[in-house]
Design an enzyme around this catalytic site. Structure first.
Site, mmCIF file in Angstrom:
data_model
loop_
_atom_site.group_PDB
_atom_site.id
_atom_site.type_symbol
_atom_site.label_atom_id
_atom_site.label_comp_id
_atom_site.label_asym_id
_atom_site.label_seq_id
_atom_site.Cartn_x
_atom_site.Cartn_y
_atom_site.Cartn_z
ATOM 1 N N HIS A 176 0.853 -1.189 0.000
ATOM 2 C CA HIS A 176 0.000 0.000 0.000
ATOM 3 C C HIS A 176 0.885 1.234 0.000
ATOM 4 O O HIS A 176 2.116 1.132 0.160
ATOM 5 C CB HIS A 176 -0.981 0.001 1.179
ATOM 6 C CG HIS A 176 -0.360 0.109 2.534
ATOM 7 N ND1 HIS A 176 0.137 -0.973 3.224
ATOM 8 C CD2 HIS A 176 -0.168 1.177 3.358
ATOM 9 C CE1 HIS A 176 0.604 -0.596 4.401
ATOM 10 N NE2 HIS A 176 0.435 0.718 4.503
ATOM 11 N N ASP A 196 5.489 4.642 5.222
ATOM 12 C CA ASP A 196 6.421 3.670 5.785
ATOM 13 C C ASP A 196 6.603 2.437 4.897
ATOM 14 O O ASP A 196 7.321 1.506 5.281
ATOM 15 C CB ASP A 196 6.000 3.255 7.197
ATOM 16 C CG ASP A 196 4.546 2.842 7.312
ATOM 17 O OD1 ASP A 196 3.765 3.163 6.404
ATOM 18 O OD2 ASP A 196 4.181 2.218 8.324
ATOM 19 N N HIS A 197 6.007 2.448 3.714
ATOM 20 C CA HIS A 197 6.180 1.333 2.775
ATOM 21 C C HIS A 197 6.471 1.821 1.358
ATOM 22 O O HIS A 197 7.150 1.132 0.600
ATOM 23 C CB HIS A 197 4.955 0.427 2.791
ATOM 24 C CG HIS A 197 4.565 0.020 4.170
ATOM 25 N ND1 HIS A 197 5.346 -0.805 4.939
ATOM 26 C CD2 HIS A 197 3.511 0.380 4.960
ATOM 27 C CE1 HIS A 197 4.776 -0.968 6.135
ATOM 28 N NE2 HIS A 197 3.671 -0.247 6.164
ATOM 29 N N HIS A 232 4.788 -5.035 8.226
ATOM 30 C CA HIS A 232 5.360 -4.939 9.568
ATOM 31 C C HIS A 232 5.562 -6.373 10.053
ATOM 32 O O HIS A 232 4.581 -7.074 10.337
ATOM 33 C CB HIS A 232 4.432 -4.153 10.492
ATOM 34 C CG HIS A 232 4.300 -2.709 10.116
ATOM 35 N ND1 HIS A 232 5.221 -1.744 10.491
ATOM 36 C CD2 HIS A 232 3.372 -2.061 9.369
ATOM 37 C CE1 HIS A 232 4.856 -0.574 10.012
ATOM 38 N NE2 HIS A 232 3.739 -0.735 9.314
ATOM 39 N N TYR A 266 -8.624 4.299 13.259
ATOM 40 C CA TYR A 266 -9.584 4.599 12.203
ATOM 41 C C TYR A 266 -10.994 4.763 12.783
ATOM 42 O O TYR A 266 -11.358 4.098 13.755
ATOM 43 C CB TYR A 266 -9.646 3.469 11.186
ATOM 44 C CG TYR A 266 -8.413 3.280 10.325
ATOM 45 C CD1 TYR A 266 -7.246 4.007 10.541
ATOM 46 C CD2 TYR A 266 -8.413 2.356 9.289
ATOM 47 C CE1 TYR A 266 -6.128 3.815 9.749
ATOM 48 C CE2 TYR A 266 -7.298 2.159 8.489
ATOM 49 C CZ TYR A 266 -6.154 2.887 8.724
ATOM 50 O OH TYR A 266 -5.053 2.693 7.938
ATOM 51 N N HIS A 307 1.308 4.000 1.955
ATOM 52 C CA HIS A 307 1.648 4.830 3.107
ATOM 53 C C HIS A 307 3.153 5.096 3.119
ATOM 54 O O HIS A 307 3.935 4.356 2.518
ATOM 55 C CB HIS A 307 1.227 4.145 4.410
ATOM 56 C CG HIS A 307 -0.218 4.317 4.736
ATOM 57 N ND1 HIS A 307 -0.889 3.523 5.642
ATOM 58 C CD2 HIS A 307 -1.145 5.216 4.287
ATOM 59 C CE1 HIS A 307 -2.146 3.912 5.744
ATOM 60 N NE2 HIS A 307 -2.326 4.937 4.926
ATOM 61 N N HIS A 312 -7.015 -1.532 5.299
ATOM 62 C CA HIS A 312 -5.970 -0.675 5.856
ATOM 63 C C HIS A 312 -5.816 0.571 4.993
ATOM 64 O O HIS A 312 -5.655 1.682 5.496
ATOM 65 C CB HIS A 312 -4.664 -1.446 5.954
ATOM 66 C CG HIS A 312 -3.569 -0.701 6.650
ATOM 67 N ND1 HIS A 312 -3.557 -0.494 8.010
ATOM 68 C CD2 HIS A 312 -2.458 -0.078 6.167
ATOM 69 C CE1 HIS A 312 -2.483 0.200 8.343
ATOM 70 N NE2 HIS A 312 -1.802 0.475 7.232
#
Length: 283
Positions: free
Chosen positions: A104, A108-109, A245, A211, A106, A180
């Site tokens: 995805h 951090d990826h 993660h 969320y 975001h 997510h």
């Protein structure tokens, strides 16, 4: 009578108080993350051709083929040099990185995707939802707004649910798992261990951190999407499960050869995520 330029006339007409010095504007403050997310590790072998080359707590998977390499996720924006270093350790020149796939979009990826694309020439493949967020550099996220941003990147090919990506005889299949993020995607492929086939599933995050689950105006069917995604993950071809993660699926990359000793199955991963969602809905 001499006519003054409009901008000058307006400026001189303002009261002197408008020009008085006020408090200093705030400095920009970048977001921070857990230290383990930024702890470099050496390449960790998952299967004969699949390696974890990210950090202690962020997954970035390198899959090597005779016709070039594939990278699944890249971690945080500041990880580009580390990833390129680990590529070099695995004998992969920048120009040999053919494709970048995403779980995805975001920060951090997908954080270093723009820089990696620029420095390697790799093509970026993602679904339409992830492509939009990637092009915005993470801004206007449905849940986090503009808190977690990164350099925008353009997708070279839009991927559909169930579509395959073939590189050097390795076939990667996309399985949409929205929740997510609307663009969350699991990827599956078959590698080998000592010549024996092993089905690898890289399943996206199934969490909903903070969320608004009910009556979310930006994502009205969020809970229904999660339910479908749990079922999708349970049905994946899945001898080995990895997640963006690693702790979410029981991996401990810092443990070296014992990194996967407590790895979960796809079914257990989906079950645990569904239990957490149900508990959050109850609260």
């Amino acid at each position: 009578m001499r006519i003054l330029p409009l901008a000058f006339a307006l400026a001189t007409a303002l009261p002197l108080a408008a020009h008085a010095a006020g408090p200093a504007l705030p400095q920009l403050r970048a977001y921070t993350v857990d230290a383990s997310w930024l702890q470099p590790i050496a390449p960790l072998q998952i299967a004969d051709h699949t390696w974890q080359i990210g950090t202690a707590d962020l997954t970035a998977l390198l899959v090597q083929t005779p016709q070039g390499a594939v990278l699944l996720d890249g971690g945080m924006p500041q990880m580009a040099d580390h990833l390129l270093h680990n590529l070099q350790l695995r004998g992969v020149a920048p120009a040999d990185l053919r494709v970048i796939l995403l779980s995805h979009a975001h920060a951090d990826h997908a954080g270093p995707v723009a820089e990696l694309k620029r420095r390697t020439g790799a093509r970026v493949l993602a679904n339409a939802e992830s492509a939009v967020l990637l092009a915005r550099g993470g801004t206007d996220d449905l849940h986090f707004g503009d808190r977690f941003t990164y350099a925008p990147a353009q997708v070279d090919r839009i991927i559909m649910d169930g579509e395959t990506v073939d590189v050097g005889g390795m076939r990667f299949t996309a399985h949409f798992t929205p929740g997510h993020t609307p663009g969350s995607t699991a990827w599956t492929w078959t590698d080998t261990r000592n010549g024996t086939p092993v089905r690898i599933a890289y399943a996206d995050s199934l969490s909903a951190p903070g969320y608004a689950l009910k009556d979310n105006p930006r994502y009205p069917h969020l809970v229904e999407d999660f339910r479908r995604s749990f079922a999708t993950v349970r049905a994946l071809p899945c001898d080995v499960l990895l997640t963006p993660h690693p702790g979410a699926s029981g991996w401990d990359y810092a443990a070296g050869s014992k990194a996967g000793d407590k790895a979960m199955t796809c079914g257990a991963y989906a079950d645990a995520a569904e239990q957490k969602l149900d508990a959050a809905l109850t609260r």
